[in-house]
Design a protein around this motif. Structure first.
Motif, mmCIF file in Angstrom:
data_model
loop_
_atom_site.group_PDB
_atom_site.id
_atom_site.type_symbol
_atom_site.label_atom_id
_atom_site.label_comp_id
_atom_site.label_asym_id
_atom_site.label_seq_id
_atom_site.Cartn_x
_atom_site.Cartn_y
_atom_site.Cartn_z
ATOM 1 N N MET A 221 0.920 -1.083 -0.102
ATOM 2 C CA MET A 221 0.004 0.036 -0.022
ATOM 3 C C MET A 221 0.851 1.189 -0.005
ATOM 4 S SD MET A 221 -2.894 1.329 2.918
ATOM 5 C CE MET A 221 -4.400 1.012 1.984
ATOM 6 N N GLU A 222 0.619 2.144 -0.765
ATOM 7 C CA GLU A 222 1.038 3.440 -0.811
ATOM 8 C C GLU A 222 1.116 4.511 0.468
ATOM 9 O OE1 GLU A 222 1.786 6.667 -4.517
ATOM 10 O OE2 GLU A 222 -0.357 5.994 -3.868
ATOM 11 N N SER A 223 2.265 4.879 0.956
ATOM 12 C CA SER A 223 2.083 5.795 1.854
ATOM 13 C C SER A 223 1.526 7.030 1.723
ATOM 14 C CB SER A 223 3.518 6.115 2.564
ATOM 15 O OG SER A 223 4.150 6.898 1.748
ATOM 16 N N ASN A 224 0.774 7.741 2.787
ATOM 17 C CA ASN A 224 0.055 9.191 2.545
ATOM 18 C C ASN A 224 1.087 9.868 1.968
ATOM 19 O OD1 ASN A 224 -2.221 8.151 3.645
ATOM 20 N ND2 ASN A 224 -2.108 9.043 5.539
ATOM 21 N N GLU A 225 2.338 10.068 2.388
ATOM 22 C CA GLU A 225 3.448 11.002 1.951
ATOM 23 C C GLU A 225 3.478 10.736 0.580
ATOM 24 O OE1 GLU A 225 8.191 12.193 2.648
ATOM 25 O OE2 GLU A 225 7.094 10.674 4.162
ATOM 26 N N ARG A 226 3.773 9.501 0.000
ATOM 27 C CA ARG A 226 4.012 9.365 -1.283
ATOM 28 C C ARG A 226 2.710 9.894 -2.196
ATOM 29 N NH1 ARG A 226 7.761 5.852 -4.427
ATOM 30 N NH2 ARG A 226 6.805 5.349 -6.289
ATOM 31 N N TYR A 227 1.638 9.265 -1.725
ATOM 32 C CA TYR A 227 0.350 9.733 -2.250
ATOM 33 C C TYR A 227 0.274 11.158 -2.645
ATOM 34 C CZ TYR A 227 -4.535 10.564 -3.247
ATOM 35 O OH TYR A 227 -5.682 10.660 -4.017
ATOM 36 N N TYR A 228 0.526 11.923 -1.489
ATOM 37 C CA TYR A 228 0.105 13.399 -1.520
ATOM 38 C C TYR A 228 1.346 13.966 -2.598
ATOM 39 C CZ TYR A 228 -2.911 13.110 2.298
ATOM 40 O OH TYR A 228 -4.275 12.992 3.106
ATOM 41 N N ARG A 229 2.444 13.625 -2.404
ATOM 42 C CA ARG A 229 3.523 14.044 -3.258
ATOM 43 C C ARG A 229 3.273 13.680 -4.816
ATOM 44 N NH1 ARG A 229 7.625 12.531 -0.745
ATOM 45 N NH2 ARG A 229 8.176 14.481 0.160
ATOM 46 N N ARG A 230 2.737 12.557 -4.975
ATOM 47 C CA ARG A 230 2.440 12.041 -6.481
ATOM 48 C C ARG A 230 1.208 12.941 -7.081
ATOM 49 N NH1 ARG A 230 -1.258 8.551 -8.202
ATOM 50 N NH2 ARG A 230 -1.381 7.607 -6.338
ATOM 51 N N ARG A 231 0.187 13.042 -6.356
ATOM 52 C CA ARG A 231 -0.953 14.005 -6.921
ATOM 53 C C ARG A 231 -0.680 15.289 -6.836
ATOM 54 N NH1 ARG A 231 -4.099 13.308 -9.226
ATOM 55 N NH2 ARG A 231 -6.041 14.053 -8.305
ATOM 56 N N ALA A 232 0.088 16.030 -6.206
ATOM 57 C CA ALA A 232 0.728 17.319 -6.291
ATOM 58 C C ALA A 232 1.361 17.471 -7.657
ATOM 59 C CB ALA A 232 1.536 17.861 -5.094
ATOM 60 N N ILE A 233 2.419 16.636 -7.947
ATOM 61 C CA ILE A 233 2.935 16.394 -9.232
ATOM 62 C C ILE A 233 2.225 16.506 -10.204
ATOM 63 C CG2 ILE A 233 4.708 15.206 -10.822
ATOM 64 C CD1 ILE A 233 6.286 14.742 -7.902
ATOM 65 N N GLN A 234 1.316 15.484 -10.273
ATOM 66 C CA GLN A 234 0.222 15.256 -11.249
ATOM 67 C C GLN A 234 -0.609 16.448 -11.517
ATOM 68 O OE1 GLN A 234 -1.748 11.694 -9.778
ATOM 69 N NE2 GLN A 234 -0.599 10.409 -11.103
ATOM 70 N N GLU A 235 -1.214 17.000 -10.492
ATOM 71 C CA GLU A 235 -2.075 18.212 -10.767
ATOM 72 C C GLU A 235 -1.239 19.344 -11.151
ATOM 73 O OE1 GLU A 235 -4.949 18.193 -10.806
ATOM 74 O OE2 GLU A 235 -5.462 16.445 -9.854
ATOM 75 N N MET A 236 0.172 19.631 -10.902
ATOM 76 C CA MET A 236 0.893 20.716 -11.608
ATOM 77 C C MET A 236 1.032 20.426 -13.014
ATOM 78 S SD MET A 236 1.129 23.084 -9.474
ATOM 79 C CE MET A 236 2.183 23.976 -10.679
ATOM 80 N N THR A 237 1.423 19.039 -13.213
ATOM 81 C CA THR A 237 1.518 18.905 -14.728
ATOM 82 C C THR A 237 0.342 19.078 -15.598
ATOM 83 O OG1 THR A 237 3.391 17.025 -14.129
ATOM 84 C CG2 THR A 237 2.181 16.933 -16.292
ATOM 85 N N ALA A 238 -0.881 18.720 -14.931
ATOM 86 C CA ALA A 238 -2.116 18.923 -15.579
ATOM 87 C C ALA A 238 -2.320 20.306 -15.870
ATOM 88 C CB ALA A 238 -3.252 18.219 -14.776
ATOM 89 N N ALA A 239 -2.084 21.201 -14.743
ATOM 90 C CA ALA A 239 -2.280 22.703 -14.875
ATOM 91 C C ALA A 239 -1.263 23.363 -15.905
ATOM 92 C CB ALA A 239 -1.673 23.287 -13.543
ATOM 93 N N ARG A 240 -0.243 22.798 -16.153
ATOM 94 C CA ARG A 240 0.784 23.161 -17.031
ATOM 95 C C ARG A 240 0.334 22.942 -18.541
ATOM 96 N NH1 ARG A 240 5.979 22.350 -13.816
ATOM 97 N NH2 ARG A 240 6.043 24.322 -12.750
ATOM 98 N N LEU A 241 -0.539 21.805 -18.312
ATOM 99 C CA LEU A 241 -0.854 21.416 -19.977
ATOM 100 C C LEU A 241 -2.275 21.879 -20.088
ATOM 101 C CD1 LEU A 241 0.350 17.770 -19.872
ATOM 102 C CD2 LEU A 241 1.160 19.545 -20.815
ATOM 103 N N ALA A 242 -3.063 22.548 -19.130
ATOM 104 C CA ALA A 242 -4.554 22.941 -19.287
ATOM 105 C C ALA A 242 -4.461 23.905 -20.537
ATOM 106 C CB ALA A 242 -4.814 23.522 -18.043
ATOM 107 N N VAL A 243 -5.650 23.894 -20.797
ATOM 108 C CA VAL A 243 -6.006 24.968 -22.303
ATOM 109 C C VAL A 243 -6.508 26.391 -21.625
ATOM 110 C CG1 VAL A 243 -7.412 25.098 -24.417
ATOM 111 C CG2 VAL A 243 -6.245 22.848 -23.754
ATOM 112 N N THR A 244 -7.623 26.122 -20.891
ATOM 113 C CA THR A 244 -8.026 27.399 -20.483
ATOM 114 C C THR A 244 -7.270 27.870 -19.101
ATOM 115 O OG1 THR A 244 -9.771 26.260 -19.308
ATOM 116 C CG2 THR A 244 -10.047 26.834 -21.453
ATOM 117 N N GLU A 245 -7.611 28.877 -18.731
ATOM 118 C CA GLU A 245 -7.038 29.651 -17.571
ATOM 119 C C GLU A 245 -7.981 29.211 -16.394
ATOM 120 O OE1 GLU A 245 -4.498 31.489 -16.546
ATOM 121 O OE2 GLU A 245 -4.005 31.158 -18.728
ATOM 122 N N GLY A 246 -9.068 28.850 -16.578
ATOM 123 C CA GLY A 246 -9.931 28.282 -15.459
ATOM 124 C C GLY A 246 -9.545 26.946 -15.053
#
Length: 65
Positions: free
Chosen positions: A1-26
């Motif tokens: 099972m993935e630790s909370n620390e690793r999960y939060y770090r992974r999700r933060a990275i995924q969301e920042m990547t998605a933000a950089r690739l997002a088309v709209t400002e919203g």
């Protein structure tokens, strides 16, 4: 099972990547807010300042998460 620390770090990275690739400002803003929430939870869990994740996401880091 993935630790909370690793999960939060992974999700933060995924969301920042998605933000950089997002088309709209919203979409960019929503993704960034999600990433900030994960970073805040990670900081609460570890007791360290993890805000550097918000500005330093690279393809290599995304692969590691």
């Amino acid at each position: 099972m993935e630790s909370n620390e690793r999960y939060y770090r992974r999700r933060a990275i995924q969301e920042m990547t998605a933000a950089r690739l997002a088309v709209t400002e919203g979409a960019k803003q929503r993704r960034r807010e999600l990433a900030e929430g994960y970073v805040r939870r990670l900081a609460e869990l570890t007791g360290s300042d993890e805000r550097f994740l918000l500005d330093s996401v690279t393809a290599h880091q995304v692969q590691l998460a």
